[in-house]
Design a protein around this motif. Structure first.
Motif, short mmCIF file in Angstrom:
data_model
loop_
_atom_site.label_atom_id
_atom_site.label_comp_id
_atom_site.label_asym_id
_atom_site.label_seq_id
_atom_site.Cartn_x
_atom_site.Cartn_y
_atom_site.Cartn_z
N LEU A 67 0.96 -1.16 0.12
CA LEU A 67 0.02 0.03 -0.14
C LEU A 67 0.84 1.13 0.02
O LEU A 67 1.91 1.29 0.69
CB LEU A 67 -0.77 -0.22 1.31
N LEU A 68 0.44 2.14 -0.99
CA LEU A 68 1.11 3.71 -0.80
C LEU A 68 0.05 4.48 -0.45
O LEU A 68 -1.14 4.43 -0.86
CB LEU A 68 1.60 4.03 -2.35
N LEU A 69 0.39 5.43 0.51
CA LEU A 69 -0.54 6.25 0.93
C LEU A 69 -0.04 7.64 0.95
O LEU A 69 0.82 8.29 0.96
CB LEU A 69 -0.54 6.17 2.57
N LEU A 70 -1.18 8.68 0.51
CA LEU A 70 -1.03 10.02 0.46
C LEU A 70 -1.86 10.67 1.47
O LEU A 70 -2.99 10.72 1.48
CB LEU A 70 -1.44 10.39 -0.88
N PRO A 71 -1.19 11.41 2.49
CA PRO A 71 -2.24 12.38 3.23
C PRO A 71 -2.36 13.38 2.62
O PRO A 71 -1.61 14.05 1.64
CB PRO A 71 -1.35 12.68 4.51
N GLY A 72 -3.59 14.20 2.75
CA GLY A 72 -3.79 15.46 2.24
C GLY A 72 -3.24 16.71 3.08
O GLY A 72 -2.07 16.70 3.54
N GLY A 73 -3.79 17.84 2.89
CA GLY A 73 -3.42 18.89 3.47
C GLY A 73 -2.82 20.02 2.14
O GLY A 73 -2.30 19.20 1.21
N MET A 74 -2.87 21.14 2.51
CA MET A 74 -2.35 22.05 1.52
C MET A 74 -1.37 23.00 2.09
O MET A 74 -1.59 23.61 3.09
CB MET A 74 -3.70 22.87 0.82
N PRO A 75 -0.19 22.92 1.45
CA PRO A 75 0.01 22.92 0.05
C PRO A 75 0.78 21.33 -0.03
O PRO A 75 1.18 21.17 -1.27
CB PRO A 75 1.26 23.78 -0.25
N GLY A 76 0.65 20.58 0.86
CA GLY A 76 1.30 19.11 0.87
C GLY A 76 0.74 18.43 -0.25
O GLY A 76 1.70 17.81 -0.80
N ALA A 77 -0.45 18.27 -0.65
CA ALA A 77 -1.00 17.48 -1.72
C ALA A 77 -0.46 17.86 -2.98
O ALA A 77 -0.14 17.10 -3.92
CB ALA A 77 -2.49 17.51 -1.74
N SER A 78 -0.09 19.31 -3.09
CA SER A 78 0.42 20.16 -4.47
C SER A 78 1.81 19.53 -4.57
O SER A 78 2.34 19.23 -5.54
CB SER A 78 0.17 21.64 -4.39
N HIS A 79 2.60 19.41 -3.40
CA HIS A 79 4.15 19.17 -3.51
C HIS A 79 4.10 17.64 -3.77
O HIS A 79 5.09 17.20 -4.49
CB HIS A 79 4.70 19.37 -1.85
N LEU A 80 3.27 16.86 -3.33
CA LEU A 80 2.97 15.56 -3.58
C LEU A 80 2.83 15.11 -5.32
O LEU A 80 3.69 14.51 -5.81
CB LEU A 80 2.08 14.80 -2.86
N GLY A 85 9.24 11.37 -9.17
CA GLY A 85 9.34 10.27 -8.76
C GLY A 85 8.14 9.39 -8.11
O GLY A 85 7.95 8.26 -8.41
N LEU A 86 7.57 10.20 -7.32
CA LEU A 86 6.32 9.71 -6.65
C LEU A 86 5.41 9.44 -7.57
O LEU A 86 4.68 8.46 -7.68
CB LEU A 86 5.80 10.53 -5.47
N CYS A 87 5.00 10.26 -8.59
CA CYS A 87 4.19 10.02 -9.59
C CYS A 87 4.27 8.82 -10.47
O CYS A 87 3.33 8.08 -10.84
CB CYS A 87 3.84 11.45 -10.47
N ARG A 88 5.56 8.76 -10.78
CA ARG A 88 5.80 7.46 -11.58
C ARG A 88 5.66 6.08 -10.75
O ARG A 88 5.01 5.42 -11.24
CB ARG A 88 7.38 7.44 -11.93
N LEU A 89 5.96 6.55 -9.28
CA LEU A 89 5.63 4.95 -8.53
C LEU A 89 4.16 4.99 -8.35
O LEU A 89 3.70 3.68 -8.29
CB LEU A 89 6.32 5.41 -7.21
N ALA A 106 -5.64 15.10 -1.21
CA ALA A 106 -4.67 13.99 -2.11
C ALA A 106 -5.30 13.36 -3.12
O ALA A 106 -4.52 12.83 -3.92
CB ALA A 106 -3.80 13.37 -1.13
N PRO A 107 -6.49 12.97 -3.05
CA PRO A 107 -7.08 12.42 -4.29
C PRO A 107 -6.78 12.80 -5.65
O PRO A 107 -6.89 12.23 -6.80
CB PRO A 107 -8.47 12.08 -3.74
N PHE A 108 -6.65 14.25 -5.42
CA PHE A 108 -6.73 15.02 -6.61
C PHE A 108 -5.14 14.53 -7.36
O PHE A 108 -5.08 14.68 -8.60
CB PHE A 108 -6.42 16.66 -6.36
N VAL A 109 -4.33 14.18 -6.55
CA VAL A 109 -3.10 13.85 -7.22
C VAL A 109 -3.40 12.40 -8.00
O VAL A 109 -3.02 12.07 -9.32
CB VAL A 109 -1.89 13.29 -6.26
N LEU A 110 -3.95 11.53 -7.47
CA LEU A 110 -4.55 10.19 -8.18
C LEU A 110 -5.33 10.64 -9.50
O LEU A 110 -5.32 10.08 -10.47
CB LEU A 110 -5.21 9.53 -7.40
N GLY A 111 -6.10 11.76 -9.30
CA GLY A 111 -6.96 12.11 -10.45
C GLY A 111 -6.28 12.67 -11.52
O GLY A 111 -6.43 12.26 -12.73
N ARG A 112 -5.17 13.56 -11.15
CA ARG A 112 -4.38 14.06 -12.08
C ARG A 112 -3.60 12.80 -13.04
O ARG A 112 -3.20 13.19 -14.12
CB ARG A 112 -3.30 15.02 -11.49
N LEU A 113 -3.12 12.02 -12.21
CA LEU A 113 -2.51 10.61 -12.97
C LEU A 113 -3.19 9.94 -13.64
O LEU A 113 -2.76 8.59 -14.14
CB LEU A 113 -1.70 10.06 -11.81
#
Length: 191
Positions: A67-80, A85-89, A106-113
């Protein structure tokens, strides 16, 4: 034993990062916090400095992760989202059908990918427009196949216990809830 990596960037939401670590460790899951900031120290959205277990560059092999986990928070999610490297992973992990969890922004990171296409997902209100291809549920926690999403800070415990159920068992999740006095809190709230 299940293996989990949680990725931290400056501006992460405190409870969304620490609740899963606490609950999963209580449940016997091996979880490591991974800084993507270039430093082992990461600052939360509320000014708390946390020393991550390891820096992203120091992890030799993420292949063992369940399992890979992404916590939310801003601007943390934007930095993720900005960490290549994380996006490729995340993309490779998802392509293998392995579990990914994201909460709040953080789900926006997954949406973007493109990871949420055809999935049901939740997120912090206002971020649903970034869940590209997903059906927004508004639930506190949504599980769709290998993707688990949480709505926000108040959902951090629910989200974490659902992850523990997936990685270990419902019985272990209930045992940890009991040890943390969660049933007492629920009973007191219903009075």
């Amino acid at each position: 034993m299940a293996k989990v990596y949680e990725f931290l960037a400056n501006g992460f939401e405190d409870i969304e990062a620490l609740a899963p670590v606490d609950i999963l460790r209580r449940g016997g899951v091996e979880i490591q916090t991974v800084s993507v900031s270039g430093s082992e120290y990461v600052m939360s959205a509320h000014g708390v400095t946390l020393k991550a277990d390891v820096k992203f560059e120091e992890v030799k092999d993420f292949e063992q992760a369940d399992l890979l986990l992404l916590p939310g928070g801003m601007p943390g999610a934007s930095h993720l989202s900005e960490h290549e490297g994380l996006c490729r992973l995340l993309t490779a992990h998802h392509a293998q059908g392995k579990r990914i969890g994201a909460i709040c922004a953080a789900p926006f990171v997954l949406g973007r990918l493109g990871i949420l296409k055809g999935k049901r997902a939740t997120c912090y209100p206002g971020f649903e427009k970034f869940l590209d291809g997903a059906t927004y549920t508004q639930e506190l926690c949504t599980v769709d196949g290998n993707i688990t999403t949480g709505k926000g800070p108040a959902a951090a415990f629910i989200y974490s216990f659902r992850l523990l159920e997936q990685l270990v068992s419902r019985e272990k999740s209930e045992e940890v809830k009991s040890g943390m006095l969660i049933p007492d809190v629920i009973a007191a709230h219903q009075v």
